[in-house]
Design an enzyme around this catalytic site. Sequence first.
Site, short mmCIF file in Angstrom:
data_model
loop_
_atom_site.label_atom_id
_atom_site.label_comp_id
_atom_site.label_asym_id
_atom_site.label_seq_id
_atom_site.Cartn_x
_atom_site.Cartn_y
_atom_site.Cartn_z
N ARG A 199 0.39 6.23 -11.81
CA ARG A 199 -0.78 5.86 -10.99
C ARG A 199 -1.99 5.96 -11.90
O ARG A 199 -2.42 7.05 -12.26
CB ARG A 199 -0.91 6.79 -9.77
CG ARG A 199 -2.21 6.59 -9.03
CD ARG A 199 -2.24 7.24 -7.66
NE ARG A 199 -1.43 6.50 -6.71
CZ ARG A 199 -1.52 6.61 -5.38
NH1 ARG A 199 -2.38 7.47 -4.85
NH2 ARG A 199 -0.75 5.90 -4.59
N HIS B 180 -0.93 -2.67 -6.03
CA HIS B 180 -0.17 -1.57 -5.42
C HIS B 180 1.16 -2.16 -4.91
O HIS B 180 1.40 -2.25 -3.71
CB HIS B 180 -0.99 -0.97 -4.28
CG HIS B 180 -0.56 0.41 -3.88
ND1 HIS B 180 0.43 1.12 -4.54
CD2 HIS B 180 -1.00 1.22 -2.88
CE1 HIS B 180 0.57 2.30 -3.95
NE2 HIS B 180 -0.28 2.39 -2.95
N GLN C 199 3.61 -0.46 -2.37
CA GLN C 199 3.06 -0.45 -1.02
C GLN C 199 3.41 -1.74 -0.27
O GLN C 199 3.98 -1.71 0.82
CB GLN C 199 1.54 -0.30 -1.11
CG GLN C 199 0.83 -0.31 0.23
CD GLN C 199 1.13 0.93 1.04
OE1 GLN C 199 0.98 2.03 0.54
NE2 GLN C 199 1.56 0.76 2.27
N ASP D 169 -7.36 -1.28 5.11
CA ASP D 169 -7.34 -0.25 4.06
C ASP D 169 -8.74 0.37 4.05
O ASP D 169 -9.67 -0.18 4.64
CB ASP D 169 -7.01 -0.94 2.71
CG ASP D 169 -6.91 0.03 1.53
OD1 ASP D 169 -6.86 1.25 1.75
OD2 ASP D 169 -6.88 -0.45 0.38
N CYS E 212 -2.23 1.11 4.76
CA CYS E 212 -1.46 1.74 3.68
C CYS E 212 -1.60 3.26 3.70
O CYS E 212 -0.73 3.96 3.15
CB CYS E 212 -1.90 1.18 2.32
SG CYS E 212 -3.67 1.26 2.08
N ARG F 69 8.09 2.88 2.67
CA ARG F 69 7.56 2.71 1.35
C ARG F 69 8.23 3.67 0.39
O ARG F 69 8.68 3.31 -0.68
CB ARG F 69 6.07 3.00 1.41
CG ARG F 69 5.57 2.79 0.06
CD ARG F 69 4.17 2.76 -0.09
NE ARG F 69 4.07 3.04 -1.49
CZ ARG F 69 3.12 3.69 -2.02
NH1 ARG F 69 2.15 4.12 -1.28
NH2 ARG F 69 3.12 3.91 -3.29
N1 CP Z 1 -0.51 4.64 0.45
C1 CP Z 1 -0.54 5.47 -0.62
O1 CP Z 1 -0.36 5.05 -1.78
O2 CP Z 1 -0.75 6.79 -0.32
P1 CP Z 1 -1.06 7.94 -1.39
O3 CP Z 1 -2.36 7.57 -2.05
O4 CP Z 1 -1.19 9.21 -0.58
O5 CP Z 1 0.05 8.01 -2.37
N1 NVA Z 2 -7.22 0.89 -1.84
C1 NVA Z 2 -6.82 2.27 -1.75
C2 NVA Z 2 -5.35 2.37 -1.50
C3 NVA Z 2 -4.84 3.77 -1.32
C4 NVA Z 2 -3.35 3.81 -1.12
C5 NVA Z 2 -7.23 3.00 -3.02
O1 NVA Z 2 -7.05 2.44 -4.11
O2 NVA Z 2 -7.72 4.13 -2.93
#
Ligand code: CP
Ligand code: NVA
Length: 317
Positions: free
Chosen positions: A99, A126, A129, A218, A258, A286
């Site tokens: 990440r 992502h 997701q 989101d 998400c 997911r």
């Molecule tokens: N939806 C998602 O990626 O959640 P987290 O940021 O908690 O991993």
């Molecule tokens: N758009 C959000 C998604 C989190 C799962 C972010 O990047 O924080």
Amino acid sequence: MTKDFLSLFDITREDLDLLFELTDNLKSGNSGRPLEGKTVAMIFQKPSLRTRVSFEVGVMQLGGHITFLSQESIGVGTREAARDVARLLSRYCDAIVARMNDHTVLADLARSASIPVINALTDKSHPCQVLADAYTIRERGRLKPGIKVAFVGDGNNVVHSWLEFATLYPIHFALAAPQGYWPDESVVRRAQSSGVSSIEIVQDPVEAVRNAGVVYTDVWTSMGQESETAKRKKAFAGYQVNEELLAKARPDCLVMHCLPAHRGEEITDGVMEGPNSVVFDEAENRRLHVQKAVLVELFSSRSNGVKSSVSEDSTVA
Ligand code: CP
Ligand code: NVA
């Protein structure tokens, strides 16, 4: 599948169908221990609840081990160059789940790693997701060609992955976002030029949700954008998924998010807890099922000698 899973541009329609079938099998408990003796390194430069826990549990259920590496502990790009981290981890581990703040750094990692690299979210994409979101829609018997997916909110990483998905499966993707918060033009163009789906970007949320089978949202302020919170709250004020907006979609539409959600901002409590909401099924799919399928497929492709596809063209940057 190719060596890495950095965006849904990295997979084909055949891969998608295979991943969904494999997810069905894994979800019904037929997994075995295909990751026995394997170690997956997880590099996280941003916070996470769902992704971290579900990868950890998923890898354990498949018989493998996880080593979790925070940015503070290994300093990708500060303590050590991404390419050196990648080369080093390739000698200890069997896959990297990352990440990253910057998608180009993820692509650097993948280019230098001899082991598979999976995108666990970047500023641009992502894919885990949206793969699970689509699986959730399919599980409800609603993933049919032409289904209208209305996304109300920021044209950011999750929207980019919906646009990636739109090159694999025919949907009508309608994004409602204020101007200035639209997705990268290059990603929109790639989705449009694939000719698979119909892509619409508008400013009016009512127009986007009309006849929608899925209404998705989101957060208005993504991780890393915290300094823009006040400005974003103002810009997105008319973009809340609430009862009034939902009344304009199909009565049986699925409401998706998400997560994490900022209840009272991009979505109301009532909608999140309402009968159309599938947000927690989406979160379960997911992690515990779809991501396991991605891991199993990448490992099995690897043992069949698949090479990296990372190039300028295979990333969304
Ligand atoms: N939806 C998602 O990626 O959640 P987290 O940021 O908690 O991993
Ligand atoms: N758009 C959000 C998604 C989190 C799962 C972010 O990047 O924080």
